[in-house]
Design a protein around this motif. Structure first.
Motif, PDB file in Angstrom:
ATOM      1  N   GLU A  72      31.001  44.615  -3.908  1.00 38.74           N
ATOM      2  CA  GLU A  72      30.661  45.680  -2.787  1.00 38.74           C
ATOM      3  C   GLU A  72      29.300  46.507  -2.980  1.00 38.74           C
ATOM      4  O   GLU A  72      28.341  46.570  -2.441  1.00 38.74           O
ATOM      5  CB  GLU A  72      31.822  46.667  -2.522  1.00 38.74           C
ATOM      6  N   SER A  84      26.552  43.870  -3.126  1.00 40.46           N
ATOM      7  CA  SER A  84      25.788  43.827  -1.751  1.00 40.46           C
ATOM      8  C   SER A  84      25.108  44.714  -1.056  1.00 40.46           C
ATOM      9  O   SER A  84      24.321  44.517  -0.401  1.00 40.46           O
ATOM     10  CB  SER A  84      27.129  43.230  -1.097  1.00 40.46           C
ATOM     11  N   ASN A  85      25.583  46.133  -1.331  1.00 43.44           N
ATOM     12  CA  ASN A  85      24.789  47.130  -0.861  1.00 43.44           C
ATOM     13  C   ASN A  85      23.452  47.228  -1.667  1.00 43.44           C
ATOM     14  O   ASN A  85      22.478  47.525  -0.898  1.00 43.44           O
ATOM     15  CB  ASN A  85      25.500  48.437  -1.244  1.00 43.44           C
TER      16      ASN A  85
HETATM   17 MG    MG Z   1      28.533  47.313   1.871  1.00 37.37          MG
END
Ligand code: MG
Ligand code: ADP
Length: 629
Positions: free
Chosen positions: A39, A42-43
Motif C-alpha cells: 500500500e 503504491s502510494n
Molecule cells: Mg493507496
C-alpha cells in the motif's frame, strides 16, 4: 524559516470513520500484514506518476531531480522502516485532508464488511477497498509523515499513534525530503521482522516488483542503496519473456486485489493508432461491481506516463476488468476532460472492447469450465450489454449463459437452448425473479414442463431490463412465462398425451365469469389456463403490459405509480376449480371462492396480500366447514 518561528504541531481527532477503521485494522486484520508495504509503495508510485503528469505542463517542478525513485531504509536496532519518494508530495492542508479523513465512497461498505469479516478476509478487503495508508498501523505503533509539495519551500509533518488523534504542523525544511514524502514507521515489537532486509526484499519481489518506479533498499543506517526493483513497465516488455507469476504480481499491484487473474490479455495494437494493452479478468468479484456509478478501473497511460484512471476505456458492462492501456498517440498535454472526448480514445475503446469480447468467446469455446466461472462472477454485469450495446448484442447473446428448467444447475448457452426447442415452439421462454429455486417452483412453469419446453430462469435484476429490449435469436423472440397468453396448445405434451382442453364446460365458463365479476378491479381478466398442470391458479401480466418482475422493480424504485392489474389464470381441469364451480348458487363458500383463488395465486408468487385480515377470515370459514364435514 527557523524552528522558532514555526507554530507547533496541532492535535486533531480523526474522523469517526477513520478511528473505527484504525481500530479494526489493528484488532482484526492480523493475517497478512505484509500488505502494508504494498500500500505504501503504491502510494509512493502514484505520487511519482502524479508529478510526472504535472511536470508535463510545469517542467520546473522536476528541478535537478527528474528521475522518479522510491527508497526504503531499514534500521533494525531502532526497529524502524522509512519509505521515501520524490513524487508530488503533500502540503500541510493536503495532509490534513487525506490522512485524517476517509473520502472514498466505498469506505462505508468496507467498514461494514470488515466488521463482519473473518480475520483472514480482512487483509483481502484492505486491498480491494483501497484504504491503503492506514494499513501502516497494522505494523507500527507510531507513524510519521514528512512531506513537501513539489515546487514549495514549506514542509509539514503528520504523526499519530493510530489511537484517535494525529498531530499536524509545519516542520523545518531540512527535516523533510527536498521534494516528496517520507514515511517513518516505528515498528511494533512483534513486527520487528519488517526492519530485516530479507523480509523487505521478499515482499517487494512478491508484491511490487512491477510498479513503474525503481525501488532501492538501504539495508541499515549508512549502507549503500541497492536496487531491488527496476521500475520497468511490465506491459512494454515482449509477452514471450513474461512468466505467469510476473503477470500475477502485476495484476495484484494494479488491481489492488489479492486473487489471481482468471484471464490475462496482453497485446500491442498497431493499426491507425498504437497502444499497449494489459488487462485482466479477476478471479473474484471486486467489491464495487454493483456501485451505482458503474465506473471502470482501467488506467490510461500515455507513453508510460500515468494520466488517469477516470477515462472510460471500456463500456460499463465490462467494468470488472482491471489493467491499463498505454497509448502512443494521445498528446501528453491534453486535459483529462478533453481526453475523454478524443477520437483516439473512442478508437481505442472500440478496439479494446472487441478484443476483450473475442477473448471471452475464445475462452468459452476452448475452456468452458473456466468460462463458466467467469460467467458466475460477471454474467450479471455482462448482461447489461444486451440492452446497452446494440451493435454487439449478437456477440453478447452468444456469450450469455443461463440456468434453465433443463440444465440441472449447469450453465446453458442460447445455442444449446435453440437446439433443444420443441416442435412448433415459437419463442424462447423465460421466467424472472430473485431466486433461482423460487423461480423454478413457479406454478406458471407447469405447462411448459409438461411439454418438455425449456425455460430460462433469470434471477438477476438486470434480466428484467434486457428481456424487454426486443432481442431475438434466429427469429425467435424472448417471451415471459408470466405474461400474456401462453400459446402452448400447439406443442404436444412430453409424454404424448393430449393436452387438456382449455375450452371447458359451460359450468366452468359460468364460474369464471362469476369470479371475474366478484374480483372487479383487482384483476384485468380471468381466464382458463393451459400453462397449469398441478396448480389451480396463477397470476400473469396482461399481453402488452410490463413483465411482472420488471413491474415490481420499477414500483420498488418509485417509478411506477401503481402496478397494472394482473390476469388470473385458472386451471379448468383442477379438482379445486371443478368443485368450486359445482357449488350451489347459495352456498356461502361460493362467495369466498374468487378471493381465495386470487390470494392463493398471490401467495404462490411470493406477494404480500393486500387484505390479510380478509384472507384470514375466509380461511377460517373454510377450515370450520371442512372440520364440520
Ligand atoms: Mg493507496
Ligand atoms: P488511495 O491511495 O486509494 O487514495 P490511501 O489511503 O493509500 O488511499 O492514500 C490516501 C491519500 O493520501 C492518497 O490518495 C494521497 O492523496 C495521499 N498520499 C498517501 N501517500 C502519499 C505519498 N507518498 N505522496 C503523496 N500523497 C500521498
Amino acid at each position: 524559516m527557523t524552528a522558532e518561528t514555526l507554530a507547533g504541531p496541532q492535535t486533531h481527532a480523526f474522523e469517526a470513520d477513520v478511528a473505527r477503521l484504525l481500530h479494526l485494522m489493528v484488532h482484526s486484520v492480523y493475517s497478512d500484514r505484509d500488505v502494508f508495504l504494498r500500500e505504501l509503495i503504491s502510494n509512493a508510485a502514484d505520487a511519482c506518476e502524479k508529478l510526472r503528469y504535472e511536470a508535463i505542463a510545469a517542467p520546473a517542478l522536476l528541478g535537478d531531480d527528474p528521475a522518479p525513485r522510491i527508497t526504503i531504509a531499514l534500521d533494525a536496532r531502532e526497529r524502524r522502516l522509512t519509505l521515501e519518494d520524490n513524487g508530488i508530495g503533500m502540503s500541510e492542508a493536503e495532509m490534513g485532508e487525506t490522512l485524517g479523513t476517509i473520502a472514498r465512497s466505498g469506505t462505508r461498505a468496507f467498514l461494514d464488511r470488515l466488521g463482519a469479516a473473518k480475520e483472514a478476509e480482512g487483509a483481502q478487503l484492505i486491498g480491494q477497498f483501497g484504504v491503503g495508508f492506514y494499513s501502516a498501523f497494522m505494523v507500527a505503533d507510531k507513524v510519521e509523515v514528512f512531506s513537501r509539495r513539489a515546487g514549495s519551500d514549506e514542509a509539514a509533518v503528520w504523526s499519530s499513534d493510530g489511537l484517535g488523534t494525529y498531530a499536524l504542523g509545519p516542520v523545518d525544511a531540512t527535516e523533510a525530503p527536498a521534494r516528496g514524502t517520507r514515511i517513518v514507521l516505528h515498528l511494533m515489537a512483534d513486527a520487528a521482522d519488517y526492519a530485516e532486509p530479507h523480509t523487505i526484499r521478499r515482499i517487494v519481489k512478491a508484491q511490487s516488483g512491477h510498479v513503474p518506479v525503481p525501488i532501492t533498499l538501504v539495508e541499515q543506517p549508512g549502507a549503500e542503496a541497492s536496487e531491488i526493483a527496476d521500475g520497468t513497465a511490465l506491459w512494454t516488455r515482449p509477452r514471450a519473456g513474461i512468466t505467469p507469476a510476473e503477470y500475477e504480481d502485476f495484476y495484484r499491484s494494479i488491481a489492488g486485489q489479492f486473487d489471481a487473474p482468471a484471464l490475462s490479455l496482453h497485446y500491442r495494437a498497431e493499426g491507425r493508432y498504437e497502444y499497449n494493452v494489459l488487462v485482466f479478468v479477476p478471479e473474484t468479484r471486486p467489491f464495487d461491481l454493483f456501485d451505482p456509478d458503474r465506473k471502470g478501473r482501467i488506467k490510461l497511460y500515455v507513453r508510460r506516463v500515468f494520466i488517469t484512471d477516470e477515462a472510460q476505456l471500456l463500456p460499463r458492462y465490462l467494468r470488472f476488468l482491471r489493467g491499463l492501456v498505454d497509448s502512443a498517440d494521445l498528446p501528453l498535454n491534453m486535459s483529462r476532460e478533453m481526453i475523454q472526448d478524443s477520437p483516439i480514445l473512442a478508437t481505442i475503446q472500440k478496439g479494446l472492447t472487441s478484443r476483450v469480447l473475442s477473448e471471452l468467446e475464445k475462452t468459452a469455446k476452448d475452456d468452458p469450465e473456466k468460462y463458466a466461472k467467469i460467467w458466475d462472477n460477471f454474467g450479471a454485469v455482462l448482461k447489461e450489454g444486451l440492452y446497452e450495446d446494440f451493435e454487439r448484442r449478437e456477440t453478447l447473446l452468444g456469450l450469455a449463459r443461463f440456468k434453465t428448467t433443463a440444465s440441472a444447475g449447469a450453465w446453458r448457452s442460447l445455442a444449446d437452448y435453440v437446439a433443444a426447442m420443441r416442435e412448433n415452439q415459437t419463442a424462447i421462454y423465460y421466467a424472472t425473479g430473485t431466486d433461482i429455486d423460487r423461480i423454478a417452483a413457479s406454478p406458471q412453469l407447469e405447462g411448459y414442463r409438461a411439454r418438455g419446453i425449456e425455460v430460462l430462469l433469470l434471477p438477476d435484476q438486470v434480466d428484467a431490463f434486457w428481456v424487454t429490449a426486443g432481442l431475438d435469436l434466429e427469429g425467435k423472440p424472448f417471451k415471459s412465462v408470466t405474461q400474456g397468453a401462453a400459446d402452448l396448445a400447439l406443442v404436444p405434451l412430453a409424454d404424448g398425451a393430449e393436452p387438456p382442453k382449455a375450452e371447458s364446460s359451460a359450468e366452468i365458463t359460468g364460474f369464471l365469469a362469476f369470479v371475474r365479476d366478484a374480483l372487479g378491479d383487482a384483476v384485468s381478466e380471468v381466464r382458463a389456463s393451459d400453462r397449469l398442470t398441478d396448480s389451480a391458479v396463477c397470476l400473469v401480466a396482461p399481453e402488452g403490459g410490463l413483465d411482472k418482475q420488471l413491474e415490481k422493480l420499477l414500483a420498488g424504485a418509485g417509478q411506477l405509480p401503481a402496478t397494472a392489474r394482473p390476469v388470473l389464470e385458472v386451471n379448468p381441469a383442477h379438482p379445486q376449480v371443478t368443485r368450486l364451480a359445482a357449488l350451489a348458487e347459495d352456498d356461502p363458500l361460493r362467495g369466498d371462492a374468487p378471493h381465495l383463488l386470487l390470494d392463493e395465486a398471490r401467495i404462490a408468487d411470493g406477494e404480500a396480500l393486500p387484505d390479510p385480515r380478509g384472507f384470514a377470515a375466509r380461511m377460517a370459514r373454510l377450515v370450520a366447514r371442512i372440520a364440520q364435514a
